[in-house]
Design a protein around this motif. Structure first.
Motif, mmCIF file in Angstrom:
data_model
loop_
_atom_site.group_PDB
_atom_site.id
_atom_site.type_symbol
_atom_site.label_atom_id
_atom_site.label_comp_id
_atom_site.label_asym_id
_atom_site.label_seq_id
_atom_site.Cartn_x
_atom_site.Cartn_y
_atom_site.Cartn_z
ATOM 1 N N UNK A 198 6.033 -8.574 -1.244
ATOM 2 C CA UNK A 198 6.604 -9.537 -2.191
ATOM 3 C C UNK A 198 6.825 -10.893 -1.538
ATOM 4 N N UNK A 199 7.206 -10.904 -0.296
ATOM 5 C CA UNK A 199 7.405 -12.172 0.407
ATOM 6 C C UNK A 199 6.084 -12.901 0.626
ATOM 7 N N UNK A 200 5.015 -12.150 0.851
ATOM 8 C CA UNK A 200 3.705 -12.761 1.091
ATOM 9 C C UNK A 200 3.057 -13.257 -0.190
ATOM 10 N N UNK A 201 3.380 -12.634 -1.302
ATOM 11 C CA UNK A 201 2.760 -12.995 -2.582
ATOM 12 C C UNK A 201 3.487 -14.176 -3.219
ATOM 13 N N UNK A 202 2.722 -15.028 -3.880
ATOM 14 C CA UNK A 202 3.315 -16.086 -4.699
ATOM 15 C C UNK A 202 3.742 -15.432 -6.013
ATOM 16 N N UNK A 232 12.016 -10.861 -3.395
ATOM 17 C CA UNK A 232 11.898 -11.896 -4.433
ATOM 18 C C UNK A 232 13.077 -12.852 -4.461
ATOM 19 N N UNK A 233 14.025 -12.681 -3.546
ATOM 20 C CA UNK A 233 15.177 -13.578 -3.494
ATOM 21 C C UNK A 233 16.113 -13.406 -4.667
ATOM 22 N N UNK A 234 16.422 -12.167 -4.992
ATOM 23 C CA UNK A 234 17.304 -11.860 -6.121
ATOM 24 C C UNK A 234 18.439 -10.969 -5.635
ATOM 25 N N UNK A 235 19.331 -10.636 -6.562
ATOM 26 C CA UNK A 235 20.429 -9.730 -6.250
ATOM 27 C C UNK A 235 19.956 -8.288 -6.401
#
Length: 253
Positions: A198-202, A232-235
């Motif tokens: 997920x970090x690598x994908x846009x 994804x930078x979410x909670x």
């Protein structure tokens, strides 16, 4: 509009239903024929509403009673040549061989199979589109490939494996040979690999993310949610997971 629900996800059996306009398909049938029928009914469906059954690979938790179920209800089966050859029961009423990265049209759905690294004959996962939105199913992969990252980056919805937490697997009761199979590069994605994908994908297009194929022995929902959230930078509380018994209810894209 794409609608989709899981009938169950995990080592005890897998099945996913996807609908688009007048089309309804099922991916995998890792249950007995009777149990698949029961779970379909729970989702408000009857087997005669299915236009196709797609099989990802020949392991029992995915192919299950696909032969008996498809024969009973006259459902055509789509699978790779390797999966068809490796299946114990491949007496399907009709069989259509699929090839990785070659699109197939099933009425209102455009389906593209893609290869993942897994210890089976010729495994595939799938992207599905109604021409507007795209859903990607991405489980049963031992490691993340660049192609998987590309597919995740263009998906509006992603169903992503979070199979195990390495420390739990190492400390758990499985025989060492099975542990090695799971954590090897051709087994199942650990939580941190899902996070890293997920970090690598846009993922700016991503509207829906659900964790799939959690191990009941070697994972905990809190670990999986944390990994997805970090990806994804979410909670973590926002993250959804499919379960073995319930799967997940209908979602829309």
């Amino acid at each position: 509009m794409l609608r989709y629900c899981s009938l169950g996800s995990g080592s005890g059996g897998n099945a996913l239903v996807v609908r688009a306009r007048h089309t309804c398909i099922m991916i995998d049938c890792g249950f007995s024929a009777q149990e698949a029928e029961r779970r379909l009914a729970r989702a408000g469906l009857q087997p005669d509403q299915l236009n196709a059954l797609l099989i990802t690979h020949e392991h029992g938790d995915h192919i299950g009673a696909a032969g008996a179920f498809s024969r009973r209800h006259g459902i055509p089966v789509y699978a790779s040549h390797g999966t068809i050859r490796a299946a114990r029961d491949n007496r399907f009423p009709s069989t259509l061989e699929i090839t990785s990265d070659s699109p197939i049209e099933i009425r209102d759905l455009r389906v593209i199979p893609f290869t993942v690294p897994h210890d089976s004959r010729e495994p595939t996962q799938f992207t599905l589109s109604d021409g507007d939105r795209e859903l990607a199913l991405m489980t049963d992969a031992g490691h993340v490939t660049p192609h998987m990252v590309e597919i995740a980056a263009r998906a509006d919805g992603l169903l992503l494996e979070c199979n195990h937490e390495p420390d739990m697997l190492q400390a758990g009761p499985y025989p060492e040979r099975l542990k090695e199979r799971i954590r090897g590069g051709w087994g199942h994605l650990p939580n941190h690999a899902a996070r890293d994908l997920l970090r690598r994908a846009d993922n700016r297009k991503l509207r829906s993310l659900i964790g799939m194929h959690l191990s009941s022995d070697n994972n905990h929902p809190d670990h999986a949610r944390k990994a997805l959230a970090e990806g994804v930078g979410a909670a973590a509380a926002e993250m959804e997971l499919a379960t073995q018994e319930e799967g997940f209810s209908w979602r829309e894209l």
